[in-house]
Motif scaffolding. Sequence first.
Motif, mmCIF file in Angstrom:
data_model
loop_
_atom_site.group_PDB
_atom_site.id
_atom_site.type_symbol
_atom_site.label_atom_id
_atom_site.label_comp_id
_atom_site.label_asym_id
_atom_site.label_seq_id
_atom_site.Cartn_x
_atom_site.Cartn_y
_atom_site.Cartn_z
ATOM 1 N N VAL A 1 0.869 -1.174 0.000
ATOM 2 C CA VAL A 1 0.000 0.000 0.000
ATOM 3 C C VAL A 1 0.905 1.224 0.000
ATOM 4 N N ILE A 2 0.926 1.929 -1.133
ATOM 5 C CA ILE A 2 1.779 3.100 -1.286
ATOM 6 C C ILE A 2 1.184 4.282 -0.540
ATOM 7 N N THR A 3 -0.082 4.527 -0.762
ATOM 8 C CA THR A 3 -0.771 5.626 -0.097
ATOM 9 C C THR A 3 -2.252 5.302 -0.010
ATOM 10 N N CYS A 4 -2.941 6.021 0.855
ATOM 11 C CA CYS A 4 -4.380 5.868 1.002
ATOM 12 C C CYS A 4 -4.930 7.169 1.569
ATOM 13 N N PHE A 5 -6.199 7.409 1.303
ATOM 14 C CA PHE A 5 -6.820 8.627 1.821
ATOM 15 C C PHE A 5 -8.325 8.457 1.834
ATOM 16 N N ALA A 6 -8.982 9.353 2.569
ATOM 17 C CA ALA A 6 -10.437 9.339 2.689
ATOM 18 C C ALA A 6 -10.984 10.701 2.310
ATOM 19 N N LYS A 7 -12.124 10.692 1.637
ATOM 20 C CA LYS A 7 -12.881 11.912 1.368
ATOM 21 C C LYS A 7 -14.188 11.772 2.136
ATOM 22 N N TYR A 8 -14.315 12.599 3.175
ATOM 23 C CA TYR A 8 -15.480 12.506 4.046
ATOM 24 C C TYR A 8 -16.654 13.294 3.473
ATOM 25 N N ASN A 9 -17.867 12.807 3.751
ATOM 26 C CA ASN A 9 -19.083 13.522 3.378
ATOM 27 C C ASN A 9 -19.300 14.618 4.405
ATOM 28 N N GLN A 10 -18.830 15.805 4.116
ATOM 29 C CA GLN A 10 -18.885 16.907 5.074
ATOM 30 C C GLN A 10 -20.319 17.304 5.417
ATOM 31 N N ALA A 11 -21.187 17.356 4.433
ATOM 32 C CA ALA A 11 -22.555 17.823 4.655
ATOM 33 C C ALA A 11 -23.306 16.910 5.623
ATOM 34 N N LYS A 12 -22.984 15.631 5.617
ATOM 35 C CA LYS A 12 -23.683 14.693 6.471
ATOM 36 C C LYS A 12 -23.342 14.880 7.946
ATOM 37 N N PHE A 13 -22.075 15.173 8.235
ATOM 38 C CA PHE A 13 -21.623 15.197 9.613
ATOM 39 C C PHE A 13 -21.581 16.589 10.231
ATOM 40 N N TYR A 14 -21.370 17.615 9.439
ATOM 41 C CA TYR A 14 -21.154 18.943 9.986
ATOM 42 C C TYR A 14 -22.213 19.942 9.553
ATOM 43 N N LYS A 15 -23.440 19.482 9.404
ATOM 44 C CA LYS A 15 -24.506 20.382 8.994
ATOM 45 C C LYS A 15 -24.821 21.359 10.119
ATOM 46 N N LYS A 16 -24.754 22.633 9.800
ATOM 47 C CA LYS A 16 -25.001 23.684 10.783
ATOM 48 C C LYS A 16 -26.508 23.823 10.994
ATOM 49 N N PRO A 17 -26.975 23.831 12.241
ATOM 50 C CA PRO A 17 -28.410 24.000 12.463
ATOM 51 C C PRO A 17 -28.859 25.405 12.048
ATOM 52 N N GLU A 18 -29.998 25.478 11.437
ATOM 53 C CA GLU A 18 -30.534 26.752 10.932
ATOM 54 C C GLU A 18 -31.217 27.513 12.061
ATOM 55 N N ASP A 19 -30.848 28.764 12.226
ATOM 56 C CA ASP A 19 -31.447 29.626 13.243
ATOM 57 C C ASP A 19 -32.722 30.236 12.640
ATOM 58 N N PRO A 20 -33.891 30.056 13.261
ATOM 59 C CA PRO A 20 -35.133 30.568 12.665
ATOM 60 C C PRO A 20 -35.171 32.088 12.554
ATOM 61 N N ARG A 21 -34.384 32.790 13.364
ATOM 62 C CA ARG A 21 -34.382 34.257 13.283
ATOM 63 C C ARG A 21 -33.760 34.756 11.985
ATOM 64 N N TYR A 22 -32.885 33.973 11.380
ATOM 65 C CA TYR A 22 -32.225 34.387 10.141
ATOM 66 C C TYR A 22 -33.144 34.274 8.920
ATOM 67 N N LYS A 23 -34.155 33.438 9.010
ATOM 68 C CA LYS A 23 -34.977 33.123 7.841
ATOM 69 C C LYS A 23 -35.633 34.355 7.223
ATOM 70 N N ASN A 24 -36.250 35.186 8.018
ATOM 71 C CA ASN A 24 -36.974 36.344 7.487
ATOM 72 C C ASN A 24 -36.287 37.671 7.788
ATOM 73 N N ALA A 25 -35.048 37.635 8.278
ATOM 74 C CA ALA A 25 -34.355 38.872 8.633
ATOM 75 C C ALA A 25 -33.764 39.542 7.391
ATOM 76 N N SER A 26 -33.706 40.868 7.423
ATOM 77 C CA SER A 26 -33.080 41.622 6.332
ATOM 78 C C SER A 26 -31.559 41.504 6.465
ATOM 79 N N PHE A 27 -30.848 42.106 5.529
ATOM 80 C CA PHE A 27 -29.393 42.070 5.555
ATOM 81 C C PHE A 27 -28.853 42.679 6.856
#
Length: 107
Positions: free
Chosen positions: A67-93
Amino acid sequence: MKIIFTNNALDKIHRDNLSQKIIYDTISSASRIYPGREPGVTQYIKNWDFGTVTAITKKTNRGELLVITCFAKYNQAKFYKKPEDPRYKNASFLGRLWLDIIKIFGL
């Protein structure tokens, strides 16, 4: 079949939080196998729940796999999904900017 790991492969296993068993399983039951650029080199790819693991091997004169080399590409979206804050949904800039400032200062 005997599998030997190079120091580079062992370092990458440690860095990517893999184990030698995962590499053994990737080689023995790969979902895709590609020939390498040089004769005797093979690339094994297997999909796991956490992502994709790739192992690049070379066949030695004694019939062992190196085995010369090996590596992993992780599914980032599955493990590190940021929870959505409901206050941001309808807020202006400016409202979102103010919410970010409040979050930074911990208020």
